[in-house]
Design an enzyme around this catalytic site. Structure first.
Site, short mmCIF file in Angstrom:
data_model
loop_
_atom_site.label_atom_id
_atom_site.label_comp_id
_atom_site.label_asym_id
_atom_site.label_seq_id
_atom_site.Cartn_x
_atom_site.Cartn_y
_atom_site.Cartn_z
N GLY A 90 0.82 -1.21 0.00
CA GLY A 90 0.00 0.00 0.00
C GLY A 90 0.85 1.25 0.00
N CYS A 136 2.31 -1.39 -8.91
CA CYS A 136 3.47 -0.98 -8.11
C CYS A 136 4.68 -0.80 -9.02
CB CYS A 136 3.81 -2.03 -7.07
SG CYS A 136 2.37 -2.65 -6.20
N GLU A 164 5.36 -3.26 1.23
CA GLU A 164 5.73 -2.81 -0.11
C GLU A 164 5.02 -1.49 -0.32
OE1 GLU A 164 4.54 -5.28 -3.51
OE2 GLU A 164 4.57 -3.29 -4.42
#
Lengths: 523, 523
Positions: free
Chosen positions: A241, A302, A265
C-alpha cells in the site's frame, strides 16, 4: 452465493459493529450492497486468539497436508465461478480479462506454494553429526530446520483484489510457511474479499484444519489494522500500500514490547533508462511499449514506469513526441476508488507545477476516469526536487533529460530504493549499461533489459522487493517461491534423542528432503 | 608489535581526538598503556566514506579472491603470536587457555566462511528460462542471485575479545557476503582490538583490496556508535551486548530516513529443564555439569544457564544441595571489567531481595573478583516478577520450583525469547519432553538435550539467535555458516543479454555453483 457483509472469524460469520464500509462501483459511482461494518479491536483480538490456538497444530502439519490445503484454496476460489469476477469488476472497475488473468495468477500462486511446501527445501535441513573423538573438544550432534514464525497479519492491497488480497501472495506464502493468517481486507473490495474469504474458510473445513488458520476482518481507518499489528500473538506483517500506511505499521511493530518484522511494499517509480543506441534505433517502438506499460491497469501497478531517463537530443525528442502521441490517443480508464482517483489528480497537479506537461490522454465521462499524463524536466531540476521523485500512483510518468551518460548515472545514483529498474539497450549500449548496472543493483530488486516492469512473473527467480522505500525489507521478495522465507526462522537441535527429533531431521530422512550434511550437499 | 593507541581508518593509523579510553587489567586494577582516544563523528564519517568507496569493487571480488582474503586475515591473526594472547589476558582477565581456544575459533570461523564463499551456495542462483511460446503470455528469462547489502557497522563484544570482536563472527560473515566493515572496538580491550585490526589491515593490503574494506574505531559513550548506525552509507549493523545498548541501536536504525537491519544479540537467561526421571536418576551429576557450565568464563557467556526449572520434591532438593556444594567450592574469578563486575553485584543484590539465596562461591581478593551465586524461588513468584526474569550477566542462576510438569510448561510459556533452552532428560522423560518441545521451539534458537548451552559450535547447523529479546531478529544466526545470509539481498535480472549478466548467472555456469533451474535442482 449471497454476500453477508460479515467478518469471517475462524469458522464464524460475524456482523461488524463499527463504521459502515460500502464498496463503490468506481465506473458509475453507485454504492454496492451489502453494507459491511468494520470489526472492533475485540474482533481483531478474537481472530488473533484463534490464530494462536491453531498455530501449534498448523505449523506441524505434514508437507502433504499443508500443500493439499493450498491446492484446496485454489480449487475453492475457482469454484466461486463467475460471481467472483463480476463482483470484482463492479468493485474495482477493472476489466473482465484482467480479473480472469488475476484469478489464474492467484490460483497458480497457491499451487506454486503447494509445490514449494512439498519439496521441503524451505526447511533448509542441515546436519552436523557428532564427533565424539574430536580433540580438544568433542562435537555434539547438531541439526537445523526452519519453523514458522507464528500468526501473520496480512493487509489486502487495493490494486490486486485477488493476487495481493485475501488469498494473495502474502497469505499464500505465510500459509505455506505454517503460519495462520488474519487478513484485513481492503475497504475498496469487501465483497470480493468476502467471497475469497469464504473459499478459504471452506478449504480450512474441508482439510480438517483448526478454524483459526484463517480469519478475515474489515475496518475503515487504521483501528483494526493497528490492533492487529500490535497484538502480541501476531509475529509478522505483510502489507502492500501507501508509504504513509507502511511507515505507520512499521512504527507500531517496532514500538511493541516484542518488535516484529513488517514486510511493507510501499513506493516505487520504476525508472526506465533509454540507452543512446536503443533510443536512436527504435525510439518510436520503445515509446509505444512504454505507453502501453504506463497505461496498464490505469497505471495502478506498483511497477508502473513513472520515470524515463534519456540523453537530451533529437532521438529523445522523437521518443517524447511518439510517447506524447500515444498518450494523447489513450482512452480514459476507471481508477479503483474515488480516493485513489483524487490522489492521482492531486499528484499530477503537483507535477504540473514543477515539470512541463507533454501530453494528457483522453478525458472520460465517469466519476473515476483518469487520463494518462506525461511530463518532462531536466536532470538538474529532478535532482533538486523531492516532489519530482515521489510516486504518483496512476498512469503518470516523467521524462528526465540528461546532458550525457554521466548525468544519467547521477540520476540513477540519486534515486531512492525501487522495485524495478529497466534498461532499453542495444548492442552498442553494452559498455554504458555495464557502468549503470552496479548502481541499479543497489537501487532495485529487479533489473530488466528491453522489457517493461509491469507484469510480475510468479516464479522461482522473481524478486518483487527492493531497498527502502520500495519495501521495508530488501532481504526478501513478496512474489515468487522465495517469499516463503519471510515467515520462517531457524532452530537448532543439539543432542536430541532420535525419538524427540522433528521428522525433517531424523537420520532416515523420512521426508526425503535435500540436506546439508557436515557442510556437504547430499546427492 | 608496539601498540599505537590509534584508530585504523582504511590504511591510515589516526590518533583519536576525543575522551581517553584506558584498558584496565581487571585482575589487578592496573591501567594499561597506551591510552586510546575516542574517534570523532568525522572519523566515523571518514571510515564510512572509505567503506562506501570500497564497496563497488569489494562486492564483486571473485569467490576465490574473497575467500583468500578471509584466509589471509586468519593467518595474519595467527602471525601476531603470543603478543595477542598476552595483551588479551591483561585486558580481560581471561585465562590463557581460554584465549588460545578463542583465537583458534576466530581463525577457524574465518576459514569456515572462506569455504562458504568458495562454495557459492549463498548466491542462491535461480534461473527460470524464457518461455517465448507460452500462452496467453510468454515468460521472459528471469535469473536471481544474492548481492551484498553494503557497508556494515560491527560492534565488538566485551565477552569474546577475539571471536565476537574486531575480526569475529559478525565481521567474518559480513566480509564473506561482500560488505566492507567498520568496527567499533569494545573499550574494554582496545589493545587486543588494535592488534587484530592491524592484522586485518595487513590482509587488506596483502590481497590488494581497497583500503576502505576495513576500519576500526574506538569511542567511549555512544557517540561514535550512534554516528555509525545513523550514517547513510551503513546498510546493516551487527551488535552483541546489553539489552539497552541493542535497543538504542535499533531505535537509531529505525529513525533513519532509510531504516536498516540491526542484528543485535542482547539478553538471554537460557533455561534448563530438569525432567523428572533424569533428576531422579542423576541429579548430582547434572548438578556438577550445571555448575561447571555456570562458572565457565566467570559466567560471562550469552548462553550461561541462568535459570533451572524442576519439580519440587526430594530429587530437586538433592540437586539443589549438590549444586550448592559445587557453587560453594567454586573459586572466585576475574570479571572482564569493573563495570561488568559492578553490574553483577547489583544484579545478585536485586535477586537476593526477591529469591532465597542457596549458595555463594568463594570470595576473591582482587578488584573484579566474582563469586558464583545460586538462588531459588517458586514458579508462582517467578511468574509474578519481571525482575526475576531479567538477565544477570555473570555466574548467577535461579532454580524455579514447580508443583508439577504443567507448571514447568507454564514457566516455559511465560519466558521471553532465548538463545537456548536445555532439557536434562532420560528415556522415561520422553513424553513430558515432547509436550515441552513445541513451547521451547517458539522461545529459543537452539534446543539442547543432556548438554550445556555454553560452548557454541561454529558449524553449518548452528543457530545462535532466537526470538526477541535474545536477538532483534530471530530469522538469522550470528554463529555458523548461515550467518552470511544476514548481509545479502536478492536481485532478479530479467531478459539481460548474456554479456551483461553477472558471472554467477551465465548459462555456462562459470562459477560452477548449484542452481535452481525452472524450480528443479541441477545435479
Amino acid at each position: 452465493m449471497i454476500l453477508t457483509g460479515n467478518l469471517l472469524i475462524g469458522r464464524a460469520s460475524v456482523p461488524g459493529t463499527q463504521a459502515e464500509i460500502r464498496a463503490i462501483n468506481p465506473a458509475t459511482g453507485e454504492s454496492l450492497d451489502p453494507p459491511y461494518h468494520g470489526g472492533s479491536t475485540s474482533d481483531a483480538s478474537r481472530a488473533c486468539e484463534l490464530a494462536e490456538a491453531a498455530f501449534p497444530f498448523y505449523r506441524e502439519t505434514s508437507l502433504e497436508e499443508r500443500a493439499t490445503f493450498l491446492d484446496t484454496i485454489a480449487s475453492q476460489i475457482e469454484a466461486l465461478g463467475d460471481a467472483l469476477i463480476e463482483r470484482a469488476m463492479a468493485e474495482t472497475g477493472l476489466p473482465r480479462l484482467r480479473l480472469e488473468g488475476e484469478r489464474a495468477r492467484t490460483c497458480g500462486q497457491l499451487r506454486l506454494f503447494a509445490g514449494v511446501v512439498r519439496s521441503g527445501e524451505w526447511l533448509d535441513v542441515r546436519i552436523d553429526p557428532a564427533l565424539p573423538e574430536r580433540t580438544p573438544m568433542p562435537r555434539a550432534d547438531l541439526r537445523q530446520r526452519h519453523v514458522a514464525l507464528g500468526p501473520v497479519a496480512v493487509f489486502g492491497a487495493s490494486n490486486f483484489p485477488l493476487a495481493f488480497s485475501v488469498a494473495g501472495g502474502d497469505t499464500a506464502s505465510a500459509l505455506a510457511a505454517g503460519c495462520p493468517v488474519v487478513v484485513k481486507g481492503h475497504s475498496a473490495h469487501p465483497g470480493t474479499s468476502e467471497l475469497v474469504g469464504r473459499a478459504v474458510q471452506k478449504a480450512v473445513a474441508e482439510c480438517g484444519l483448526p478454524e483459526g488458520v484463517f480469519s478475515l476482518l474489515f475496518g475503515s481507518g487504521r483501528v483494526v489494522g493497528q490492533a492487529l499489528v500490535a497484538d502480541p500473538r501476531i509475529q509478522a506483517v505483510g502489507f502492500t500500500g501507501s508509504r504513509s500506511g507502511g511507515l505507520a505499521l512499521m512504527a507500531t511493530a517496532q514500538a511493541r514490547p516484542q518488535p516484529i518484522p513488517v514486510y511493507a511494499e510501499m513506493s516505487s517509480i520504476n525508472p526506465v533508462f533509454l540507452m543512446p543506441e536503443a533510443l536512436q534505433g527504435r525510439g518510436k517502438e520503445i515509446a509505444e511499449g512504454f505507453v502501453a506499460s504506463l497505461g496498464m491497469g490505469a497505471g495502478q501497478f506498483c511497477t508502473n514506469p513513472g520515470l524515463v531517463v534519456g540523453i537530451r537530443g533529437e532521438a529523445l525528442d522523437i521518443f517524447i513526441e511518439a510517447a506524447a502521441e500515444a498518450v494523447k490517443g489513450s482512452s480514459a480508464q476507471t481508477m479503483l476508488t474515488p480516493g485513489i482517483h483524487g490522489a492521482y489528480r492531486d499528484g499530477i497537479g503537483q507535477l504540473a507545477g514543477e515539470a512541463r506537461e507533454i501530453a494528457r490522454g483522453q478525458a472520460g465521462s465517469g466519476p473515476c476516469q483518469c487520463q494518462a499524463t506525461l511530463f518532462a524536466t531536466t536532470a538538474a531540476d529532478f535532482l533538486g526536487s523531492e516532489a519530482l521523485q515521489a510516486e504518483v500512483f496512476g498512469a503518470s510518468s516523467l521524462v528526465i533529460e540528461c546532458s550525457d551518460a554521466a548525468e544519467m548515472r547521477a540520476v540513477a545514483a540519486a534515486l531512492e530504493g525501487q522495485l524495478t529498474a529497466t534498461l532499453q539497450m542495444d548492442d552498442g549500449d553494452l559498455e554504458a549499461s555495464r557502468l549503470l548496472l552496479p548502481i541499479l543493483e543497489r537501487k532495485a530488486g529487479r533489473i530488466l533489459a528491453n522489457g517493461w516492469p509491469t507484469g510480475v512473473e510468479v516464479c522461482h527467480a522473481m524478486v518483487h522487493g527492493g531497498p527502502f522505500p520500495a519495501t521495508s525489507d530488501s532481504r526478501t521478495t513478496s512474489v515468487g517461491s522465495a517469499a516463503i522465507h519471510r515467515f520462517l526462522r531457524p532452530v537448532c537441535y543439539q543432542g536430541l534423542p532420535g525419538d524427540l527429533l522433528p521428522e525433517a531431521l531424523r537420520d532416515d530422512n523420512p521426508l526425503g528432503v535435500r540436506r546439508l550434511v557436515d557442510g556437504k550437499r547430499e546427492a
